[in-house]
Design a protein around this motif. Structure first.
Motif, PDB file in Angstrom:
ATOM      1  N   TYR A 162       0.633  -1.206   0.081  1.00  0.00           N
ATOM      2  CA  TYR A 162       0.035  -0.114   0.215  1.00  0.00           C
ATOM      3  C   TYR A 162       0.963   1.189   0.235  1.00  0.00           C
ATOM      4  N   ASP A 163       0.395   2.503  -0.548  1.00  0.00           N
ATOM      5  CA  ASP A 163       1.271   3.597  -0.572  1.00  0.00           C
ATOM      6  C   ASP A 163       1.149   4.147   0.888  1.00  0.00           C
ATOM      7  N   TYR A 164      -0.072   4.232   1.582  1.00  0.00           N
ATOM      8  CA  TYR A 164      -0.113   5.104   2.832  1.00  0.00           C
ATOM      9  C   TYR A 164      -0.882   4.024   4.059  1.00  0.00           C
ATOM     10  N   ILE A 165      -0.462   4.406   5.084  1.00  0.00           N
ATOM     11  CA  ILE A 165      -1.400   3.800   6.113  1.00  0.00           C
ATOM     12  C   ILE A 165      -1.834   4.850   6.990  1.00  0.00           C
ATOM     13  N   ILE A 166      -3.022   4.732   7.539  1.00  0.00           N
ATOM     14  CA  ILE A 166      -3.637   5.853   8.392  1.00  0.00           C
ATOM     15  C   ILE A 166      -4.394   5.017   9.599  1.00  0.00           C
ATOM     16  N   VAL A 167      -4.229   5.641  10.723  1.00  0.00           N
ATOM     17  CA  VAL A 167      -4.473   4.748  12.159  1.00  0.00           C
ATOM     18  C   VAL A 167      -5.705   5.329  12.313  1.00  0.00           C
ATOM     19  N   ASN A 168      -6.571   4.635  12.891  1.00  0.00           N
ATOM     20  CA  ASN A 168      -7.775   4.968  13.517  1.00  0.00           C
ATOM     21  C   ASN A 168      -7.908   5.167  14.808  1.00  0.00           C
ATOM     22  N   GLU A 169      -7.438   6.052  15.499  1.00  0.00           N
ATOM     23  CA  GLU A 169      -7.595   6.275  16.962  1.00  0.00           C
ATOM     24  C   GLU A 169      -8.905   7.063  17.403  1.00  0.00           C
ATOM     25  N   ASP A 170      -8.820   8.204  16.611  1.00  0.00           N
ATOM     26  CA  ASP A 170     -10.368   8.965  16.882  1.00  0.00           C
ATOM     27  C   ASP A 170     -10.897   8.985  15.617  1.00  0.00           C
ATOM     28  N   VAL A 171     -12.200   9.060  15.516  1.00  0.00           N
ATOM     29  CA  VAL A 171     -12.801   8.727  13.941  1.00  0.00           C
ATOM     30  C   VAL A 171     -12.772  10.154  13.328  1.00  0.00           C
ATOM     31  N   ASP A 172     -12.969  11.515  14.008  1.00  0.00           N
ATOM     32  CA  ASP A 172     -13.098  12.643  13.255  1.00  0.00           C
ATOM     33  C   ASP A 172     -11.557  13.020  12.990  1.00  0.00           C
ATOM     34  N   GLU A 173     -10.568  12.797  13.795  1.00  0.00           N
ATOM     35  CA  GLU A 173      -8.971  13.095  13.304  1.00  0.00           C
ATOM     36  C   GLU A 173      -8.729  12.228  12.199  1.00  0.00           C
ATOM     37  N   CYS A 174      -9.088  11.188  12.255  1.00  0.00           N
ATOM     38  CA  CYS A 174      -8.684   9.964  11.120  1.00  0.00           C
ATOM     39  C   CYS A 174      -9.201  10.582   9.827  1.00  0.00           C
ATOM     40  N   ALA A 175     -10.590  11.031  10.075  1.00  0.00           N
ATOM     41  CA  ALA A 175     -11.112  11.560   8.740  1.00  0.00           C
ATOM     42  C   ALA A 175     -10.539  12.680   8.130  1.00  0.00           C
ATOM     43  N   GLN A 176     -10.059  13.616   8.926  1.00  0.00           N
ATOM     44  CA  GLN A 176      -9.300  14.728   8.604  1.00  0.00           C
ATOM     45  C   GLN A 176      -8.070  14.519   8.025  1.00  0.00           C
ATOM     46  N   GLU A 177      -7.501  13.514   8.456  1.00  0.00           N
ATOM     47  CA  GLU A 177      -6.124  13.194   7.972  1.00  0.00           C
ATOM     48  C   GLU A 177      -6.400  12.387   6.807  1.00  0.00           C
ATOM     49  N   LEU A 178      -7.156  11.763   6.415  1.00  0.00           N
ATOM     50  CA  LEU A 178      -7.667  10.863   5.409  1.00  0.00           C
ATOM     51  C   LEU A 178      -7.863  12.118   4.073  1.00  0.00           C
ATOM     52  N   ASN A 179      -8.617  13.361   4.529  1.00  0.00           N
ATOM     53  CA  ASN A 179      -8.951  14.346   3.617  1.00  0.00           C
ATOM     54  C   ASN A 179      -7.486  14.843   3.237  1.00  0.00           C
ATOM     55  N   SER A 180      -6.849  15.387   4.161  1.00  0.00           N
ATOM     56  CA  SER A 180      -5.461  15.974   3.911  1.00  0.00           C
ATOM     57  C   SER A 180      -4.870  15.044   3.019  1.00  0.00           C
ATOM     58  N   LEU A 181      -4.674  13.701   2.827  1.00  0.00           N
ATOM     59  CA  LEU A 181      -3.989  12.894   2.348  1.00  0.00           C
ATOM     60  C   LEU A 181      -4.441  12.739   0.843  1.00  0.00           C
ATOM     61  N   ILE A 182      -5.759  12.700   0.785  1.00  0.00           N
ATOM     62  CA  ILE A 182      -6.300  12.773  -0.657  1.00  0.00           C
ATOM     63  C   ILE A 182      -6.276  14.137  -1.384  1.00  0.00           C
ATOM     64  N   ARG A 183      -6.454  15.115  -0.663  1.00  0.00           N
ATOM     65  CA  ARG A 183      -6.322  16.455  -1.221  1.00  0.00           C
ATOM     66  C   ARG A 183      -4.870  16.728  -1.699  1.00  0.00           C
ATOM     67  N   ALA A 184      -3.980  16.007  -1.115  1.00  0.00           N
ATOM     68  CA  ALA A 184      -2.411  16.479  -1.204  1.00  0.00           C
ATOM     69  C   ALA A 184      -2.124  15.696  -2.645  1.00  0.00           C
ATOM     70  N   GLN A 185      -2.872  14.620  -2.986  1.00  0.00           N
ATOM     71  CA  GLN A 185      -2.635  13.842  -4.403  1.00  0.00           C
ATOM     72  C   GLN A 185      -2.923  15.080  -5.415  1.00  0.00           C
ATOM     73  N   ARG A 186      -3.657  16.040  -5.397  1.00  0.00           N
ATOM     74  CA  ARG A 186      -3.861  16.949  -6.438  1.00  0.00           C
ATOM     75  C   ARG A 186      -2.844  17.782  -6.901  1.00  0.00           C
ATOM     76  N   LEU A 187      -1.860  17.825  -5.515  1.00  0.00           N
ATOM     77  CA  LEU A 187      -0.554  18.648  -5.951  1.00  0.00           C
ATOM     78  C   LEU A 187       0.337  17.930  -6.614  1.00  0.00           C
ATOM     79  N   ARG A 188       0.249  16.632  -6.956  1.00  0.00           N
ATOM     80  CA  ARG A 188       1.404  15.861  -7.504  1.00  0.00           C
ATOM     81  C   ARG A 188       1.674  16.174  -8.977  1.00  0.00           C
TER      82      ARG A 188
END
Ligand code: 5GP
Length: 211
Positions: A162-188
């Motif tokens: 896999y390219d990335y792992i994200i850790v689900n410790e807190d649902v909302d924080e994990c969702a924010q992290e996922l969003n940042s990760l996906i949005r960053a793909q647009r800058l590739r």
């Protein structure tokens, strides 16, 4: 000009909380499209055709394979699961980031077909937390929990692919992290080829003005 969206593949052990995190992501951010899979498994109570899955017969599924209607498919616990190709292509063209929530075999097949796809694996903070979450649902017998833990152990062998792992410790924080990760793909750089060419053309024009 609209940039084509990213193809995001999300996998994770049963019980890790993918569904809850995605719900939080979709509630707080726009621009996402969730790919509804086709499956031959029967609906569980509360599951709606066209929302959770497209529930189809084995004959229909095999026809979809023959007609090349699926981006990927896999056989999982005696049933077929697959991603309808046209929905994914259309949403990507419209600029949405499309999320496939699929198991590892399908994920690795997507990567072979679409090398730009971003493979993300959601992990629990620890194996003990996963066990507690699975037991805490209260619906599973100790044997089922044990079976799921064993399956998680086997699936963890694929993690390095896999390219990335994200850790689900807190649902909302994990969702924010996922969003940042996906949005960053647009800058590739490879997602911005036409913009890069445009800037290069403009720079050349200005640099050579009056030559
Ligand atoms: P469930 O039957 O619990 O809904 O799903 C079983 C597994 O199949 C889960 O790991 C789920 O992510 C995966 N799955 C769901 N849809 C697809 C699909 O379209 N393709 C593949 N390869 N796996 C899928």
């Amino acid at each position: 000009m609209k940039t084509r969206g990213s193809l995001i593949v999300l996998s994770g052990f049963a019980g890790v909380g993918k569904g809850t995190v995605l719900k939080s992501l979709f509630e707080t951010h726009d621009g996402y499209a969730y790919s509804v899979s086709a499956t031959t498994r029967p609906p569980r109570p509360g599951e709606v055709d066209g929302t959770h899955y497209f529930f189809v017969t084995r004959e229909r599924f095999e026809e979809m394979i023959r007609q090349d209607e699926l981006l990927e498919y896999a056989s999982y616990v005696d049933n077929y699961y697959g991603t309808p190709r046209s929905y994914v292509d259309n949403r990507l063209d419209e600029g949405f980031d499309v999320i496939l929530e699929i198991e590892t075999q399908g994920a690795l097949n997507v990567k072979k077909k679409v090398p730009d796809a971003v493979l993300i694996y959601m992990l629990p903070p620890s194996a003990q937390v996963l066990k507690e979450r699975l037991s805490g649902r209260g619906t599973e017998t100790p044997e089922v929990v044990k079976k799921r833990m064993r399956r998680a152990m086997e699936e963890s062998a694929c993690l390095d692919q896999y390219d990335y792992i994200i850790v689900n410790e807190d649902v909302d924080e994990c969702a924010q992290e996922l969003n940042s990760l996906i949005r960053a793909q647009r800058l590739r750089t490879q997602s911005n080829q036409s913009f890069i060419r445009k800037i290069q053309r403009e720079l050349k024009e200005i640099a050579e003005e009056g030559d």
